[in-house]
Write an enzyme that holds these catalytic residues in place. Structure first.
Site, PDB file in Angstrom:
ATOM      1  N   GLU A 110      40.377  54.716 107.565  1.00  0.00           N
ATOM      2  CA  GLU A 110      40.216  55.606 106.404  1.00  0.00           C
ATOM      3  C   GLU A 110      38.762  56.059 106.273  1.00  0.00           C
ATOM      4  O   GLU A 110      38.491  57.220 105.956  1.00  0.00           O
ATOM      5  CB  GLU A 110      40.672  54.896 105.128  1.00  0.00           C
ATOM      6  CG  GLU A 110      42.182  54.722 105.081  1.00  0.00           C
ATOM      7  CD  GLU A 110      42.664  53.849 103.942  1.00  0.00           C
ATOM      8  OE1 GLU A 110      43.794  54.067 103.487  1.00  0.00           O
ATOM      9  OE2 GLU A 110      41.930  52.953 103.501  1.00  0.00           O
ATOM     10  N   LYS A 128      44.116  53.063  88.527  1.00  0.00           N
ATOM     11  CA  LYS A 128      43.012  53.013  89.494  1.00  0.00           C
ATOM     12  C   LYS A 128      41.654  53.347  88.879  1.00  0.00           C
ATOM     13  O   LYS A 128      40.631  53.130  89.515  1.00  0.00           O
ATOM     14  CB  LYS A 128      43.303  53.978  90.657  1.00  0.00           C
ATOM     15  CG  LYS A 128      44.672  53.794  91.316  1.00  0.00           C
ATOM     16  CD  LYS A 128      44.774  52.488  92.019  1.00  0.00           C
ATOM     17  CE  LYS A 128      46.089  52.195  92.689  1.00  0.00           C
ATOM     18  NZ  LYS A 128      46.430  53.078  93.798  1.00  0.00           N
TER      19      LYS A 128
HETATM   20  C1  5RP Z   1      44.822  51.323 102.181  1.00  0.00           C
HETATM   21  C2  5RP Z   1      44.154  51.950 101.015  1.00  0.00           C
HETATM   22  C3  5RP Z   1      45.023  52.602 100.006  1.00  0.00           C
HETATM   23  O1  5RP Z   1      44.620  53.912  99.821  1.00  0.00           O
HETATM   24  C4  5RP Z   1      44.884  51.826  98.722  1.00  0.00           C
HETATM   25  O2  5RP Z   1      45.167  50.467  98.958  1.00  0.00           O
HETATM   26  C5  5RP Z   1      45.811  52.380  97.639  1.00  0.00           C
HETATM   27  O3  5RP Z   1      47.136  52.110  98.015  1.00  0.00           O
HETATM   28  P1  5RP Z   1      48.360  52.533  97.105  1.00  0.00           P
HETATM   29  O4  5RP Z   1      48.397  54.017  97.088  1.00  0.00           O
HETATM   30  O5  5RP Z   1      49.552  51.906  97.781  1.00  0.00           O
HETATM   31  O6  5RP Z   1      48.118  51.952  95.726  1.00  0.00           O
HETATM   32  O7  5RP Z   1      42.962  51.945 100.864  1.00  0.00           O
HETATM   33  O8  5RP Z   1      43.896  50.669 102.999  1.00  0.00           O
END
Ligand code: 5RP
Length: 241
Positions: A110, A128
């Protein structure tokens, strides 16, 4: 599913669909990982079926498989030098759009894809958004043979590292990333100076990457209920970390 889960799932999809609207034909697009990004990949697949002409690069094997299954043309060799747009999720974001990522274990790819992206749109449900990063333990990807050494160094920085276990496997079986590494989930309490913590983590031998994404997010599309809010960083520029 509980009402709260329903709300969160709907928010994820709303934010994802809003982000996909920014994709236009001719773009090279980065595809994030995690459950929120999966909504974006599916929505993008619908647009590709409708004639949108793009190529994309995935940030994980899971995302790659999903993207291929919904018909998105994928670059599977190396990350292109420049991507027009990446859509990705996050575990936390603060008012300066600093992120914690890696809850799904895909932080390395990422961050590589984010570093190649002219625009990084983060899609998020209401859970978030935080004032101070750190309620979510910081994922740190480590070379397997170094994990106990790295854990000791992280304890020296005031963190509490826990080796991530593989889901559904016997107790003690470590989670393995797409690059064959381990993840330490590190609680530091409130991270009031993420840049300083990033600077402290980066020289530790055995750390491949950490989940602090500083200066990468161009904007956050935050879904709260039925509304999607576009949040920009307070100021442009600054070093990435
Ligand atoms: C994976 C990530 C994801 O973007 C993060 O964990 C958010 O995940 P979700 O959309 O399932 O809440 O960084 O490495």
């Amino acid at each position: 599913m509980s009402d709260e889960n329903d709300v969160v799932e709907r928010e994820k999809e709303l934010a994802a669909r809003a982000a996909v609207e920014y994709v236009t034909s001719g773009m090279r697009v980065g595809l994030g990982s995690g459950t929120t990004s999966a909504y974006a990949v599916k929505a993008l697949g619908e647009r590709v079926k409708g004639g949108l002409d793009i190529v994309a690069v995935a940030t994980s094997k899971d995302t790659q498989a999903l993207a291929i299954s919904v018909g998105i043309p994928m670059i599977t060799t190396t990350v292109p030098l420049a991507l027009d747009l990446t859509i990705d999720g996050a575990d936390e974001f603060d008012p300066e759009l600093r992120l914690i990522k890696g809850g799904g274990g895909d932080l390395l790819h990422e961050k590589i894809v984010a570093s190649a992206s002219r625009r990084e749109i983060i899609i998020a449900d209401h859970r978030k958004q935080v004032q101070v990063l750190g309620a979510f333990p910081l994922p740190v990807e480590v070379i397997p043979i170094a994990w106990t050494l790295v854990a000791k160094a992280i304890r020296g920085l005031g963190g509490n590292p826990v080796l991530r276990g593989a889901k559904g496997a016997a107790a003690g079986t470590p989670f393995i990333t797409d690059e064959g590494n381990f993840i330490l989930d590190c609680s530091f309490g409130p991270i009031r100076e993420p840049e300083a913590l990033a600077r402290d983590l980066e020289p530790i031998p055995g750390i491949v990457e950490h989940g602090l994404f500083l200066g990468y997010a161009s904007e956050v599309l935050l879904a709260v209920g039925d509304r999607v809010e576009r949040i920009l960083p307070p100021q442009k520029g600054g070093a990435r970390g």
